[in-house]
Design a protein around this motif. Structure first.
Motif, PDB file in Angstrom:
ATOM      1  N   GLY A 254      49.522  41.092  47.673  1.00 48.73           N
ATOM      2  CA  GLY A 254      49.476  41.907  48.884  1.00 48.73           C
ATOM      3  C   GLY A 254      50.371  43.119  48.782  1.00 48.73           C
ATOM      4  N   GLN A 255      51.547  42.990  48.163  1.00 39.85           N
ATOM      5  CA  GLN A 255      52.461  44.123  48.012  1.00 39.85           C
ATOM      6  C   GLN A 255      51.843  45.242  47.177  1.00 39.85           C
ATOM      7  OE1 GLN A 255      55.927  42.225  46.343  1.00 39.85           O
ATOM      8  NE2 GLN A 255      56.917  41.943  48.364  1.00 39.85           N
ATOM      9  N   LYS A 256      50.914  44.916  46.306  1.00 36.78           N
ATOM     10  CA  LYS A 256      50.263  45.938  45.474  1.00 36.78           C
ATOM     11  C   LYS A 256      49.038  46.534  46.171  1.00 36.78           C
ATOM     12  CE  LYS A 256      49.170  46.822  40.638  1.00 36.78           C
ATOM     13  NZ  LYS A 256      48.971  46.293  39.290  1.00 36.78           N
ATOM     14  N   GLY A 257      48.745  46.058  47.391  1.00 33.02           N
ATOM     15  CA  GLY A 257      47.618  46.597  48.149  1.00 33.02           C
ATOM     16  C   GLY A 257      46.270  46.059  47.701  1.00 33.02           C
ATOM     17  N   LEU A 258      46.269  44.872  47.090  1.00 29.65           N
ATOM     18  CA  LEU A 258      45.018  44.269  46.625  1.00 29.65           C
ATOM     19  C   LEU A 258      44.617  43.132  47.540  1.00 29.65           C
ATOM     20  CD1 LEU A 258      45.971  43.992  42.826  1.00 29.65           C
ATOM     21  CD2 LEU A 258      44.642  45.817  43.889  1.00 29.65           C
ATOM     22  N   GLN A 259      43.309  42.855  47.576  1.00 28.36           N
ATOM     23  CA  GLN A 259      42.797  41.694  48.315  1.00 28.36           C
ATOM     24  C   GLN A 259      42.782  40.481  47.382  1.00 28.36           C
ATOM     25  OE1 GLN A 259      38.953  42.689  49.895  1.00 28.36           O
ATOM     26  NE2 GLN A 259      39.802  43.878  51.605  1.00 28.36           N
ATOM     27  N   PHE A 260      43.016  39.313  47.952  1.00 23.95           N
ATOM     28  CA  PHE A 260      43.038  38.075  47.160  1.00 23.95           C
ATOM     29  C   PHE A 260      42.098  37.067  47.797  1.00 23.95           C
ATOM     30  CE2 PHE A 260      45.765  34.348  45.477  1.00 23.95           C
ATOM     31  CZ  PHE A 260      44.928  34.239  44.376  1.00 23.95           C
ATOM     32  N   LYS A 261      41.122  36.635  47.016  1.00 23.28           N
ATOM     33  CA  LYS A 261      40.139  35.679  47.514  1.00 23.28           C
ATOM     34  C   LYS A 261      40.272  34.351  46.766  1.00 23.28           C
ATOM     35  CE  LYS A 261      36.546  39.064  48.756  1.00 23.28           C
ATOM     36  NZ  LYS A 261      35.134  39.478  48.520  1.00 23.28           N
ATOM     37  N   ARG A 262      39.985  33.291  47.503  1.00 25.56           N
ATOM     38  CA  ARG A 262      39.937  31.960  46.892  1.00 25.56           C
ATOM     39  C   ARG A 262      38.535  31.397  47.111  1.00 25.56           C
ATOM     40  NH1 ARG A 262      45.671  29.300  49.018  1.00 25.56           N
ATOM     41  NH2 ARG A 262      46.745  31.276  49.382  1.00 25.56           N
ATOM     42  N   SER A 263      37.893  30.965  46.037  1.00 20.43           N
ATOM     43  CA  SER A 263      36.542  30.407  46.141  1.00 20.43           C
ATOM     44  C   SER A 263      36.527  29.058  45.417  1.00 20.43           C
ATOM     45  CB  SER A 263      35.511  31.355  45.514  1.00 20.43           C
ATOM     46  OG  SER A 263      35.539  32.618  46.149  1.00 20.43           O
ATOM     47  N   PHE A 264      36.721  27.987  46.193  1.00 20.78           N
ATOM     48  CA  PHE A 264      36.765  26.646  45.623  1.00 20.78           C
ATOM     49  C   PHE A 264      35.624  25.807  46.192  1.00 20.78           C
ATOM     50  CE2 PHE A 264      41.625  27.329  45.947  1.00 20.78           C
ATOM     51  CZ  PHE A 264      41.591  28.177  44.834  1.00 20.78           C
TER      52      PHE A 264
ATOM     53  N   ALA B 273      47.896  29.863  44.240  1.00 21.07           N
ATOM     54  CA  ALA B 273      47.440  31.041  44.983  1.00 21.07           C
ATOM     55  C   ALA B 273      48.490  31.471  46.006  1.00 21.07           C
ATOM     56  CB  ALA B 273      46.112  30.732  45.663  1.00 21.07           C
ATOM     57  N   ASP B 274      49.132  30.497  46.663  1.00 25.03           N
ATOM     58  CA  ASP B 274      50.178  30.826  47.641  1.00 25.03           C
ATOM     59  C   ASP B 274      51.318  31.595  46.988  1.00 25.03           C
ATOM     60  OD1 ASP B 274      48.746  29.562  49.621  1.00 25.03           O
ATOM     61  OD2 ASP B 274      49.846  27.657  49.472  1.00 25.03           O
ATOM     62  N   GLU B 275      51.638  31.231  45.735  1.00 25.23           N
ATOM     63  CA  GLU B 275      52.709  31.918  45.028  1.00 25.23           C
ATOM     64  C   GLU B 275      52.380  33.392  44.791  1.00 25.23           C
ATOM     65  OE1 GLU B 275      53.932  30.000  41.434  1.00 25.23           O
ATOM     66  OE2 GLU B 275      53.847  27.979  42.306  1.00 25.23           O
ATOM     67  N   PHE B 276      51.096  33.699  44.637  1.00 31.07           N
ATOM     68  CA  PHE B 276      50.693  35.068  44.313  1.00 31.07           C
ATOM     69  C   PHE B 276      50.290  35.885  45.539  1.00 31.07           C
ATOM     70  CE2 PHE B 276      50.670  33.602  40.012  1.00 31.07           C
ATOM     71  CZ  PHE B 276      50.839  34.737  39.232  1.00 31.07           C
TER      72      PHE B 276
ATOM     73  N   ALA C 141      45.904  39.763  35.779  1.00 33.47           N
ATOM     74  CA  ALA C 141      44.999  40.404  36.737  1.00 33.47           C
ATOM     75  C   ALA C 141      45.757  41.358  37.650  1.00 33.47           C
ATOM     76  CB  ALA C 141      44.275  39.332  37.560  1.00 33.47           C
ATOM     77  N   VAL C 142      46.938  40.938  38.103  1.00 32.88           N
ATOM     78  CA  VAL C 142      47.747  41.802  38.964  1.00 32.88           C
ATOM     79  C   VAL C 142      48.209  43.035  38.187  1.00 32.88           C
ATOM     80  CG1 VAL C 142      49.872  41.967  40.306  1.00 32.88           C
ATOM     81  CG2 VAL C 142      48.503  39.876  40.401  1.00 32.88           C
ATOM     82  N   LYS C 143      48.644  42.844  36.934  1.00 33.01           N
ATOM     83  CA  LYS C 143      49.167  43.963  36.144  1.00 33.01           C
ATOM     84  C   LYS C 143      48.110  45.027  35.865  1.00 33.01           C
ATOM     85  CE  LYS C 143      51.060  41.792  32.599  1.00 33.01           C
ATOM     86  NZ  LYS C 143      51.820  41.604  31.334  1.00 33.01           N
ATOM     87  N   TYR C 144      46.894  44.580  35.596  1.00 35.35           N
ATOM     88  CA  TYR C 144      45.864  45.521  35.140  1.00 35.35           C
ATOM     89  C   TYR C 144      44.870  45.910  36.236  1.00 35.35           C
ATOM     90  CZ  TYR C 144      47.620  44.524  30.472  1.00 35.35           C
ATOM     91  OH  TYR C 144      48.434  44.406  29.364  1.00 35.35           O
ATOM     92  N   THR C 145      45.141  45.571  37.487  1.00 34.73           N
ATOM     93  CA  THR C 145      44.265  45.951  38.598  1.00 34.73           C
ATOM     94  C   THR C 145      45.027  46.897  39.522  1.00 34.73           C
ATOM     95  OG1 THR C 145      43.143  43.816  38.491  1.00 34.73           O
ATOM     96  CG2 THR C 145      42.814  45.118  40.473  1.00 34.73           C
ATOM     97  N   LYS C 146      44.531  48.136  39.639  1.00 33.97           N
ATOM     98  CA  LYS C 146      45.209  49.137  40.471  1.00 33.97           C
ATOM     99  C   LYS C 146      44.686  49.130  41.905  1.00 33.97           C
ATOM    100  CE  LYS C 146      46.036  52.120  36.467  1.00 33.97           C
ATOM    101  NZ  LYS C 146      45.789  53.455  35.863  1.00 33.97           N
ATOM    102  N   LYS C 147      43.428  48.791  42.075  1.00 31.28           N
ATOM    103  CA  LYS C 147      42.863  48.729  43.422  1.00 31.28           C
ATOM    104  C   LYS C 147      41.699  47.753  43.423  1.00 31.28           C
ATOM    105  CE  LYS C 147      39.815  52.709  42.605  1.00 31.28           C
ATOM    106  NZ  LYS C 147      39.378  54.042  43.098  1.00 31.28           N
TER     107      LYS C 147
END
Length: 464
Positions: free
Chosen positions: A319-329, A311-314, A354-360
């Motif tokens: 973030g650069q694509k303007g998306l939110q990133f959640k971790r649920s463990f 997750a840290d790698e992504f 997921a990053v490629k095909y998610t615009k927002k």
């Protein structure tokens, strides 16, 4: 060359001989089976008609026949039976006179008064159980053609229950015999058609044999193609690595400071080389998987640690694509039994898609223990989604969803196929749920480490 031609001819001859054997055996089998079936059918019908004839005789004895003293009444009833039962050829009543039997009533009134000493009549008369006798005979029927008949001889009883006459009837089996003849005729037509079909198959046999040889050659070509891809991919890795190294050195200023246009050009070159490197790596993985050379080396892995690392790698990329990133463990995630590098590759492929095909919207990485022996990892996004029809071929090799929304998105169509193969090689399964224009979630299972089942290989250094 001559030897090869002779071998081919022998193979062809073998196929022809096989076809000729089929032409002989199939009709023989059909004829045998048909005759056997017809015989069984005829036997069953014969028994059924025999029972019917006995029932008629016993009904006549118990309900109609009054005794030898009332023959005129019996003759009237016989005339009615003759009108209502066309299958009956004879329905005669005999009275015993000494060693012979005298006809006193029957269908043919002109024959009344004649005597007979038929052995079947004698046997039927002397049977203590009054069961009578039944025999199949052949004689001319009303149409002057030879027919089969059931001939029954059954004792008749007067009102006091004493035996005083003998009923002899002949029931025709013509209807059943006509059915058998029709069945045999139909079977003959079927046999002729079968022979024609087998002959046609034999004619096509050589062509089919050539197709089989062609198929074998295609398999050999396919194998050569896989070997070529494997060799070519290996050979391409070295120059690509070299190019990456020199590009990195140039961007870091080892060959002098780059101006803005130079930096932009080198970044474009780096992206292209990275894409080429990923393609080569995908082709290598395909080759290894298809040739069963992909080695899986499982070991106990700290689930939360490796997922947080991925997750840290992504984080930056998402973030650069303007998306939110959640971790649920889950808090108490157990260790998993996987190949660490292959597990990383699976999660990276799914997060990358997921990053490629998610615009927002957002992307979520989820991990939870849903059974005692399997852990589920889910990558969920709010991307373009897929229809049910598009999902059917999603995990097939080289498949890509084609549409307005996917135009311009770079990919080979190999990532999900490779991901599925790796997950299954590690003992898990992968699934996808998706709604068009809403989002998708890919989730896969991996085994939970169990010290009783999974054995950790000791390092060689520890054995010294």
């Amino acid at each position: 060359m001559a030897k090869s031609k002779n071998l081919f001819f022998l193979k062809q001859s073998h196929q022809v001989i096989y076809g000729i054997i089929l032409i002989v055996l199939i009709p023989i089998f059909i004829v045998f089976n048909t005759l056997r079936t017809v015989d069984l059918f005829r036997d069953n019908i014969d028994i059924s008609l025999q029972r019917q004839a006995f029932s008629l005789a016993r009904m006549f004895d118990s309900a109609i026949y009054q005794g030898a003293d009332d023959i005129d009444d019996a003759q009237e009833k016989i005339d009615l039976i003759q009108q209502s039962n066309p299958s009956l050829d004879i329905f005669n009543i005999y009275i015993r006179e000494g060693d012979e039997f005298k006809l006193v009533a029957g269908f043919d009134e002109a024959s009344i008064g004649q005597t007979s000493n038929d052995l079947n009549y004698v046997i039927s008369w002397h049977r203590e159980d009054d069961s009578g006798t039944a025999t199949i005979i052949s004689k001319e029927g009303s149409d002057k053609r030879v027919q089969r008949f059931w001939e029954l001889a059954v004792p008749l009883h007067n009102l006091e229950g004493d035996r005083d006459a003998l009923l002899v009837l002949n029931m025709s089996l013509k209807v059943m015999d006509d059915l058998v003849a029709d069945s045999l005729w139909d079977s003959g037509i079927f046999i002729v058609i079968t022979l024609l079909v087998v002959v046609l198959l034999l004619i096509l046999n050589t062509r089919l044999f050539e197709h089989a040889i062609l198929f074998r050659k295609l398999k050999e070509v396919d194998k050569m193609k896989d070997e070529f891809i494997s060799i070519a991919s290996h050979e391409l890795r070295t120059p690509i690595t070299t190019i990456k190294g020199f590009l990195s050195m140039a961007q870091e200023g080892d060959y002098g400071q780059l101006n803005e246009a130079g930096e932009k050009g080198f970044k474009i070159m780096e992206a292209s080389v990275n894409r080429l490197g990923n393609l080569v790596e995908d082709l290598l993985n395909v080759s290894r998987i298809e040739q069963n050379r992909l080695v899986i080396k499982p070991k106990p892995i700290d689930t939360k640690e490796i997922l947080n690392s991925l997750a840290d790698e992504f984080d930056l990329r998402i973030g650069q694509k303007g998306l939110q990133f959640k971790r649920s463990f889950d808090d108490d995630l157990p260790q998993i039994w996987v190949d660490e590098d292959k597990f990383r590759q699976v999660v990276i492929n799914l997060l990358g898609n997921a990053v490629k095909y998610t615009k927002k919207g957002e992307i979520e990485l989820i991990a939870k223990k849903e059974s005692d022996n399997m852990l589920t990892v889910t990558v969920k996004d709010s991307g373009i989604g897929m229809s049910a029809e598009e999902r059917k071929s999603l995990f097939e090799k080289f498949y890509r969803i084609q549409g307005e929304e996917t135009r311009g998105i770079i990919g080979t169509g190999l990532g999900l196929w490779i991901t599925k193969q790796i997950v299954e090689l590690m003992g898990g399964q992968i699934f996808v749920d998706s709604i068009k224009h809403v989002g998708s979630q890919f989730y896969f299972t991996v085994p939970i480490y169990d010290s009783k089942i999974h054995k950790v290989e000791e390092k060689k250094e520890n054995k010294k």
